[in-house]
Design an enzyme around this catalytic site. Structure first.
Site, PDB file in Angstrom:
ATOM      1  N   ASP A 112      37.157  44.985   4.153  1.00  0.00           N
ATOM      2  CA  ASP A 112      38.015  46.115   4.560  1.00  0.00           C
ATOM      3  C   ASP A 112      37.537  47.474   4.046  1.00  0.00           C
ATOM      4  OD1 ASP A 112      40.441  44.762   2.173  1.00  0.00           O
ATOM      5  OD2 ASP A 112      38.751  46.123   1.801  1.00  0.00           O
ATOM      6  N   HIS A 127      30.609  39.341   1.862  1.00  0.00           N
ATOM      7  CA  HIS A 127      30.840  38.715   3.169  1.00  0.00           C
ATOM      8  C   HIS A 127      30.716  39.711   4.309  1.00  0.00           C
ATOM      9  CE1 HIS A 127      33.301  35.348   1.005  1.00  0.00           C
ATOM     10  NE2 HIS A 127      32.007  35.097   1.003  1.00  0.00           N
ATOM     11  N   CYS A 156      24.867  42.675  23.890  1.00  0.00           N
ATOM     12  CA  CYS A 156      23.797  43.593  23.458  1.00  0.00           C
ATOM     13  C   CYS A 156      22.979  44.006  24.684  1.00  0.00           C
ATOM     14  CB  CYS A 156      22.908  42.834  22.466  1.00  0.00           C
ATOM     15  SG  CYS A 156      21.464  43.725  21.938  1.00  0.00           S
ATOM     16  N   CYS A 158      20.058  43.526  25.023  1.00  0.00           N
ATOM     17  CA  CYS A 158      19.082  42.440  25.298  1.00  0.00           C
ATOM     18  C   CYS A 158      19.759  41.263  25.993  1.00  0.00           C
ATOM     19  CB  CYS A 158      18.445  41.960  23.986  1.00  0.00           C
ATOM     20  SG  CYS A 158      19.502  40.835  23.033  1.00  0.00           S
ATOM     21  N   ASN A 221      45.916  37.720 -10.968  1.00  0.00           N
ATOM     22  CA  ASN A 221      46.345  37.022  -9.752  1.00  0.00           C
ATOM     23  C   ASN A 221      47.849  36.819  -9.847  1.00  0.00           C
ATOM     24  OD1 ASN A 221      46.684  35.028  -7.612  1.00  0.00           O
ATOM     25  ND2 ASN A 221      44.460  34.740  -7.736  1.00  0.00           N
TER      26      ASN A 221
HETATM   27  N1  APR Z   1      47.648  40.628  -6.409  1.00  0.00           N
HETATM   28  C1  APR Z   1      46.780  39.718  -6.938  1.00  0.00           C
HETATM   29  N2  APR Z   1      46.501  38.530  -6.351  1.00  0.00           N
HETATM   30  C2  APR Z   1      47.131  38.264  -5.178  1.00  0.00           C
HETATM   31  C3  APR Z   1      48.048  39.157  -4.568  1.00  0.00           C
HETATM   32  C4  APR Z   1      48.300  40.386  -5.238  1.00  0.00           C
HETATM   33  N3  APR Z   1      49.157  41.299  -4.750  1.00  0.00           N
HETATM   34  N4  APR Z   1      48.498  38.592  -3.411  1.00  0.00           N
HETATM   35  C5  APR Z   1      47.874  37.394  -3.297  1.00  0.00           C
HETATM   36  N5  APR Z   1      47.060  37.193  -4.357  1.00  0.00           N
HETATM   37  C6  APR Z   1      46.164  36.060  -4.607  1.00  0.00           C
HETATM   38  C7  APR Z   1      46.637  34.716  -4.123  1.00  0.00           C
HETATM   39  O1  APR Z   1      47.411  34.068  -5.130  1.00  0.00           O
HETATM   40  C8  APR Z   1      45.291  33.986  -3.908  1.00  0.00           C
HETATM   41  O2  APR Z   1      44.863  33.369  -5.112  1.00  0.00           O
HETATM   42  O3  APR Z   1      44.964  36.333  -3.903  1.00  0.00           O
HETATM   43  C9  APR Z   1      44.332  35.111  -3.559  1.00  0.00           C
HETATM   44  C10 APR Z   1      43.956  35.151  -2.097  1.00  0.00           C
HETATM   45  O4  APR Z   1      43.222  33.974  -1.814  1.00  0.00           O
HETATM   46  P1  APR Z   1      42.599  33.779  -0.343  1.00  0.00           P
HETATM   47  O5  APR Z   1      43.603  34.110   0.681  1.00  0.00           O
HETATM   48  O6  APR Z   1      41.938  32.431  -0.341  1.00  0.00           O
HETATM   49  O7  APR Z   1      41.472  34.918  -0.247  1.00  0.00           O
HETATM   50  P2  APR Z   1      40.018  34.904  -0.875  1.00  0.00           P
HETATM   51  O8  APR Z   1      39.985  34.175  -2.175  1.00  0.00           O
HETATM   52  O9  APR Z   1      39.520  36.300  -0.865  1.00  0.00           O
HETATM   53  O10 APR Z   1      39.168  34.062   0.217  1.00  0.00           O
HETATM   54  C11 APR Z   1      37.787  33.974  -0.011  1.00  0.00           C
HETATM   55  O11 APR Z   1      37.528  32.873   2.114  1.00  0.00           O
HETATM   56  O12 APR Z   1      38.375  32.798   4.192  1.00  0.00           O
HETATM   57  C12 APR Z   1      37.271  33.207   3.483  1.00  0.00           C
HETATM   58  O13 APR Z   1      35.729  34.895   3.917  1.00  0.00           O
HETATM   59  C13 APR Z   1      37.063  34.688   3.582  1.00  0.00           C
HETATM   60  O14 APR Z   1      36.434  36.228   1.842  1.00  0.00           O
HETATM   61  C14 APR Z   1      37.327  35.188   2.173  1.00  0.00           C
HETATM   62  C15 APR Z   1      37.084  33.958   1.310  1.00  0.00           C
END
Ligand code: APR
Length: 256
Positions: A112, A127, A156, A158, A221
């Site tokens: 993002d 990513h 594209c 191409c 977290n």
């Molecule tokens: N503050 C801190 N942590 C938070 C908040 C918050 N406000 N809201 C949610 N979380 C935590 C959740 O508890 C969870 O552990 O953020 C985490 C989000 O986990 P995922 O949804 O699995 O996201 P992420 O770990 O970034 O996924 C990794 O997986 O799907 C692929 O490519 C995608 O980059 C992504 C990768």
């Protein structure tokens, strides 16, 4: 399991602040959780993106090659949702720790660009990001153009079909991101891991690598993860948009 910080227990905050105050060689590893307070759903929480778009149908290279138009439906929606979103205090807090000289780089799994918009200078996009799209045939890149949404998967010059310049499951991490993140994890004194469920490798391996190399691990977290019981030294439970600014304030206030 490290003690979690209850409302009035700021001993952990002080411990985390001490670790950060004492180094110019910290890094941060972030996931979707840090952007939730900017209004971007994460992936695996109850109302996350994968609840509406199962990743095996929308986020793997096989799914993309099988039905690019279908996969583009999700990516266009995601890119549209990212229009106009703003960094939240969690992003600004990490940018401030970089400005203060404590954080050297952020390795983000997010696409993002909110860390950059918050002012962070050294951001490794593990990513990729949704700014660009890339041809699967000739690898030519061009900017994502949302006005083409009605036409389905962009083509594209191409003739190849173009994909978002993000890493889909089944694709490799860009060489630069992989090597640089690995080197940073091995060399840092402290690693702050924020808002990731620690389930997707190789990104989830970075905090383990840092720990093995002698770094302290601070985790922010809303709930415990696979890191918390194993490598986390200080677990700051709570939303990053609240916890990280408190950490920055504590780092600034040198207690006597
Ligand atoms: N503050 C801190 N942590 C938070 C908040 C918050 N406000 N809201 C949610 N979380 C935590 C959740 O508890 C969870 O552990 O953020 C985490 C989000 O986990 P995922 O949804 O699995 O996201 P992420 O770990 O970034 O996924 C990794 O997986 O799907 C692929 O490519 C995608 O980059 C992504 C990768």
């Amino acid at each position: 399991m490290p003690p979690t910080n209850s409302k009035n227990d700021d001993a952990l905050l002080e411990r985390a602040a001490e670790l950060i105050r004492g180094t110019t060689n910290a890094i941060a590893v972030t996931g979707a959780g840090i952007s939730v307070e900017s209004g971007i759903p994460d992936f695996r929480s109850a109302h996350g993106l994968w609840a509406r778009y199962p990743p095996d149908q929308f986020a793997t290279m096989d799914a993309f090659l099988r039905d690019p138009d279908k996969v583009w439906e999700m990516w266009y929606e995601l890119a549209e949702n990212l229009q106009g979103v703003k960094p939240n205090p969690g992003h600004y807090a990490l940018a401030e720790l970089e400005k203060m000289g404590h954080i050297k780089a952020i390795v983000t799994q997010n696409i993002d660009a909110l860390h950059q918009h918050a002012g962070s200078k050294t951001v490794i996009e593990y990513h990729g990001n949704t700014d660009q799209i890339a041809c699967t045939a000739c690898f030519r890149h061009r900017k994502m153009d949302l006005s083409h949404r009605a036409l389905g998967a962009p083509r594209c010059e191409c003739g190849g079909v173009m994909k978002p310049d993000v890493v889909l499951f089944g694709e490799v991490i860009p060489e630069y991101a992989l090597r640089t993140s690995d080197m940073l994890a091995r060399g840092c004194d402290a690693l702050i891991v924020v808002g990731t469920s620690a389930q997707v490798y190789p990104a989830a391996g970075l905090p383990f690598l840092a720990k093995e190399s002698g770094a302290a691990v601070i985790e922010c977290n809303t709930e415990p993860t696979n890191f918390t019981n194993v490598i986390t030294d200080v677990f700051l439970q709570g939303p990053a948009g609240e916890t990280l600014p408190k950490l920055v304030e504590r780092v600034k206030s040198v207690t006597d």
